[in-house]
Write an enzyme that holds these catalytic residues in place. Structure first.
Site, PDB file in Angstrom:
ATOM      1  N   THR A   1      -3.149   5.093  -3.395  1.00  0.00           N
ATOM      2  CA  THR A   1      -2.858   5.839  -4.624  1.00  0.00           C
ATOM      3  C   THR A   1      -3.454   7.236  -4.625  1.00  0.00           C
ATOM      4  O   THR A   1      -2.857   8.175  -5.139  1.00  0.00           O
ATOM      5  CB  THR A   1      -3.456   5.065  -5.836  1.00  0.00           C
ATOM      6  OG1 THR A   1      -2.854   3.787  -5.870  1.00  0.00           O
ATOM      7  CG2 THR A   1      -3.205   5.770  -7.144  1.00  0.00           C
TER       8      THR A   1
ATOM      9  N   THR B   1     -15.996 -20.627  -1.071  1.00  0.00           N
ATOM     10  CA  THR B   1     -15.793 -20.950  -2.490  1.00  0.00           C
ATOM     11  C   THR B   1     -14.763 -20.040  -3.162  1.00  0.00           C
ATOM     12  O   THR B   1     -14.644 -18.868  -2.821  1.00  0.00           O
ATOM     13  CB  THR B   1     -17.116 -20.903  -3.285  1.00  0.00           C
ATOM     14  OG1 THR B   1     -16.812 -21.116  -4.677  1.00  0.00           O
ATOM     15  CG2 THR B   1     -17.836 -19.582  -3.144  1.00  0.00           C
TER      16      THR B   1
HETATM   17  N1  ASP Z   1      -1.146  -0.048  -4.069  1.00  0.00           N
HETATM   18  C1  ASP Z   1      -2.182   0.924  -3.810  1.00  0.00           C
HETATM   19  C2  ASP Z   1      -2.728   0.681  -2.426  1.00  0.00           C
HETATM   20  O1  ASP Z   1      -3.511  -0.206  -2.242  1.00  0.00           O
HETATM   21  C3  ASP Z   1      -3.260   0.830  -4.843  1.00  0.00           C
HETATM   22  C4  ASP Z   1      -4.406   1.798  -4.615  1.00  0.00           C
HETATM   23  O2  ASP Z   1      -4.371   2.685  -3.811  1.00  0.00           O
HETATM   24  O3  ASP Z   1      -5.412   1.666  -5.302  1.00  0.00           O
HETATM   25  O4  ASP Z   1      -2.400   1.392  -1.510  1.00  0.00           O
END
Ligand code: ASP
Length: 344
Positions: free
Chosen positions: A16, A279
């Site tokens: 992201t 766990t």
């Molecule tokens: N879907 C994204 C990823 O893991 C979420 C993020 O970057 O936080 O690449």
């Protein structure tokens, strides 16, 4: 590069942090890394030399796999002598799996490898990306008498530095997305950067840095639930080439005492399949034999995951199975022992 300042390599894999919204579909997708750096002019004010390298095609970390882990390890290996620290930008979804895997793959690491990312893209007004990125670089730059203070694979997110192989993503929308339930934070960012020296990993500095690239993914993960059927368990164990299975059990490592369940596990262990008990709880430890509902597992030779996370258990399994053939007892002893601080 200026000789006195630490040299930091920023590795962009995707996530992201560097995404933009696709106008047509409205979904977030990875975009060009060069644009990411343009959006953070503050980086030039940091007291270190920063160089950058990017995956040719940055990914959403949900597409992460062991081949990409090797790619990250090779970037670090190829730049190990030239740089004092590494910051890896990575999607948060599978970041804990990658930090766990890299902690095993980078044996005798004597420099910081700090993973970070963000919940909102860097271009978003309310982004958490800037603080995460800037502080990660600062942490990777900390030195004592010209040597890095942090010498392990870490994860930095929302004011906290964690040991990477102790983390789990707990929240899909809070800025504080990660937790390390079974190990204290390595550092906290407030008015000052507070390093908790007593919890840092101390590698044997006389040993050579070695990068392991062989991982074996012939493994499976079963999460128990009340009512799980015999046919589901059997179908997992019927997987061709299977070498080991992690079972996510209840509480302190407990499971049903029904005969069919214990018999299947016993039969598989006799065939040479390793079974590891981890766990389902986010915190605490497996203690086989503490309850009647786990003593049969101990008796048949199930390996205790103790307080390891599922992410680290999967990574450790792929790593160990990729190394050597073990006899059953050696495997159990090695798995139950910490290799890089992943287990107490
Ligand atoms: N879907 C994204 C990823 O893991 C979420 C993020 O970057 O936080 O690449």
């Amino acid at each position: 590069m200026n000789n006195k300042k630490p040299n930091i390599l920023l590795i962009y894999t995707g996530g992201t942090i560097g995404m933009v919204k696709d106008f047509k579909t409205g979904s977030l997708r990875a975009f060009n890394f060069k644009n990411l750096l343009k959006r953070i002019p503050e980086l030039q004010l940091l007291d270190c030399n920063i160089e950058t390298v990017s995956f040719e095609n940055p990914i959403d970390s949900s597409n992460m796999n062991p081949e990409y882990w090797v790619q990250i390890a090779e970037i670090i290996e190829g730049n190990y002598t030239e740089f004092d620290g590494f910051v890896v930008l990575h999607g948060s979804d599978t970041m804990s799996y990658t930090t766990s895997a890299l902690s095993f793959m980078l044996e005798n690491l004597a420099k910081p490898v700090i993973f970070t990312g963000s919940q909102l893209p860097i271009g978003d007004l309310r982004t958490d990306a800037k603080e995460n990125l800037i502080t990660s670089i600062q942490l990777a730059s900390i030195q004592n008498k010209g040597k890095p203070v942090i010498k392990e694979v870490c994860l930095y997110f929302e004011y906290k530095l964690y040991r990477g192989n102790r983390t789990t993503k707990l929240n899909a929308e809070h800025f504080q997305a990660f937790a390390s339930m079974n190990y204290p934070d390595l550092a906290e960012s407030g008015v000052h950067l507070k390093i908790n020296n007593e919890y840092l990993f101390h590698p044997n500095l006389n040993k050579k840095f070695t990068v392991h690239k062989k991982l074996n993914d012939n493994i499976a993960l079963i999460k128990l639930f009340p009512g799980i059927s015999q046919s589901v368990i059997k179908s997992v164990f019927n997987t061709p080439g299977l070498k080991a299975v992690i079972i996510e059990t209840y509480g302190a490592g407990n499971c049903t005492t029904e005969d069919w369940f214990v018999n299947i596990l016993h039969e598989q262990i006799s065939k040479g399949i390793y079974i590891i008990n981890v766990t389902q709880c986010s915190g605490g430890s497996v203690i086989m034999g503490h309850y009647e509902t786990s003593s049969q597992l101990k008796k048949i030779g199930v390996v205790s995951g103790k307080d390891i996370t599922t992410e680290a258990a999967l990574a450790k399994l792929m790593f160990l199975l990729g190394q050597n053939n073990f006899d059953d007892n050696t495997f159990k002893t090695i798995f139950e022992r910490p290799l890089c601080g992943e287990i107490s």
